[in-house]
Design a protein around this motif. Structure first.
Motif, PDB file in Angstrom:
ATOM      1  N   GLN A  52       0.805  -1.531   0.027  1.00  0.00           N
ATOM      2  CA  GLN A  52       0.332   0.433   0.047  1.00  0.00           C
ATOM      3  C   GLN A  52       0.419   1.212  -0.067  1.00  0.00           C
ATOM      4  O   GLN A  52       0.281   2.426  -0.040  1.00  0.00           O
ATOM      5  N   ARG A  53       2.020   1.152   0.378  1.00  0.00           N
ATOM      6  CA  ARG A  53       2.673   2.710   0.473  1.00  0.00           C
ATOM      7  C   ARG A  53       2.903   3.266  -0.952  1.00  0.00           C
ATOM      8  O   ARG A  53       3.330   3.920  -0.761  1.00  0.00           O
ATOM      9  N   ASP A  54       3.054   1.833  -1.711  1.00  0.00           N
ATOM     10  CA  ASP A  54       2.996   2.843  -3.654  1.00  0.00           C
ATOM     11  C   ASP A  54       2.013   3.362  -3.827  1.00  0.00           C
ATOM     12  O   ASP A  54       0.667   3.044  -3.415  1.00  0.00           O
ATOM     13  N   ASP A  55       2.066   4.789  -4.096  1.00  0.00           N
ATOM     14  CA  ASP A  55       1.224   6.310  -4.781  1.00  0.00           C
ATOM     15  C   ASP A  55       0.050   5.664  -5.776  1.00  0.00           C
ATOM     16  O   ASP A  55      -0.174   6.403  -5.422  1.00  0.00           O
ATOM     17  N   ASP A  56       0.963   4.831  -6.237  1.00  0.00           N
ATOM     18  CA  ASP A  56      -0.353   4.315  -7.410  1.00  0.00           C
ATOM     19  C   ASP A  56      -0.903   3.022  -7.304  1.00  0.00           C
ATOM     20  O   ASP A  56      -1.723   2.212  -7.910  1.00  0.00           O
ATOM     21  N   GLN A  58      -4.411   1.311  -4.713  1.00  0.00           N
ATOM     22  CA  GLN A  58      -5.146   1.063  -4.115  1.00  0.00           C
ATOM     23  C   GLN A  58      -5.636   0.148  -3.710  1.00  0.00           C
ATOM     24  O   GLN A  58      -6.578  -0.575  -5.218  1.00  0.00           O
ATOM     25  N   GLU A  73      -6.400  -5.042  -5.802  1.00  0.00           N
ATOM     26  CA  GLU A  73      -5.605  -3.681  -5.756  1.00  0.00           C
ATOM     27  C   GLU A  73      -6.177  -3.246  -7.152  1.00  0.00           C
ATOM     28  O   GLU A  73      -6.137  -4.431  -7.718  1.00  0.00           O
ATOM     29  N   TRP A  75      -4.418  -0.934 -10.043  1.00  0.00           N
ATOM     30  CA  TRP A  75      -2.975  -0.893  -9.711  1.00  0.00           C
ATOM     31  C   TRP A  75      -2.867   0.774 -11.383  1.00  0.00           C
ATOM     32  O   TRP A  75      -3.194   0.603 -11.400  1.00  0.00           O
ATOM     33  N   ASP A  77      -2.132   3.653 -13.567  1.00  0.00           N
ATOM     34  CA  ASP A  77      -0.618   3.801 -14.446  1.00  0.00           C
ATOM     35  C   ASP A  77      -0.942   5.153 -15.078  1.00  0.00           C
ATOM     36  O   ASP A  77      -1.738   5.072 -15.749  1.00  0.00           O
TER      37      ASP A  77
END
Length: 170
Positions: A52-56, A58, A73, A75, A77
């Motif tokens: 979940q740390r990746d801003d892209d 949810q 999730e 992702w 782009d």
């Protein structure tokens, strides 16, 4: 809120506390590989919260009558103007009831609601149950050339699917 007969379902944002539950859902090392491509079994709660740390990214959970029954999730782009649905799993005691299809359709609705019409998924080639689910949720295989190019850097030759814009409800 999603109503399915007398059952109430909600797609809610993932919270770190959900990770403790989700880690117990894959029942074998091979299921972990098909779910998220990892070699560790079991997957740690920290691994899931780290995703979940990746801003892209949810992540969401599907809740049926206040019980968490699914995880998936999105992702995003923005550069490619597309979304990939990923790491979709349903709790073992709730499989075979159509909840995976509900989860995929709700994640798709989130992607479309965010303004993305190009929505993709990759599926482990041995995961026949998931492939049936995703096709039933309105996804179709991408062209062979595109799949080949996307698989060039992958550990396995995934089956790549895309939202079928012609499908009812898409």
């Amino acid at each position: 809120m999603i109503m399915d007969g007398s059952t109430r379902m909600d797609l809610l944002p993932f919270a770190d506390a959900h990770a403790v539950m989700v880690v117990g859902w894959p029942t074998s090392a091979s299921e972990v590989v098909m779910w998220c491509g990892r070699k560790e079994f079991p997957v740690s709660a920290q691994t899931i919260t780290d995703w979940q740390r990746d801003d892209d990214v949810q992540a969401h959970v599907l809740v049926e009558d206040e019980k968490v029954v699914g995880y998936g999730e999105l992702w995003f782009d923005a550069e490619e103007d597309e979304v990939e649905l990923a790491r979709i799993i349903v709790a073992p005691g709730n499989r075979g009831k159509g909840l995976g299809r509900v989860l995929v359709r709700e994640l798709l609705a989130q992607a479309l609601g965010a303004g993305y019409s190009d929505v993709f998924m990759r599926v482990h080639p041995d995961n026949e149950t998931a492939l049936r689910c995703y096709r039933g949720a309105g996804f179709v295989p991408v062209g062979a050339d595109l799949a080949e190019s996307w698989n060039a850097a992958q550990p396995v030759n995934y089956v790549w699917l895309q939202r079928d814009a012609e499908a009812p409800g898409s």
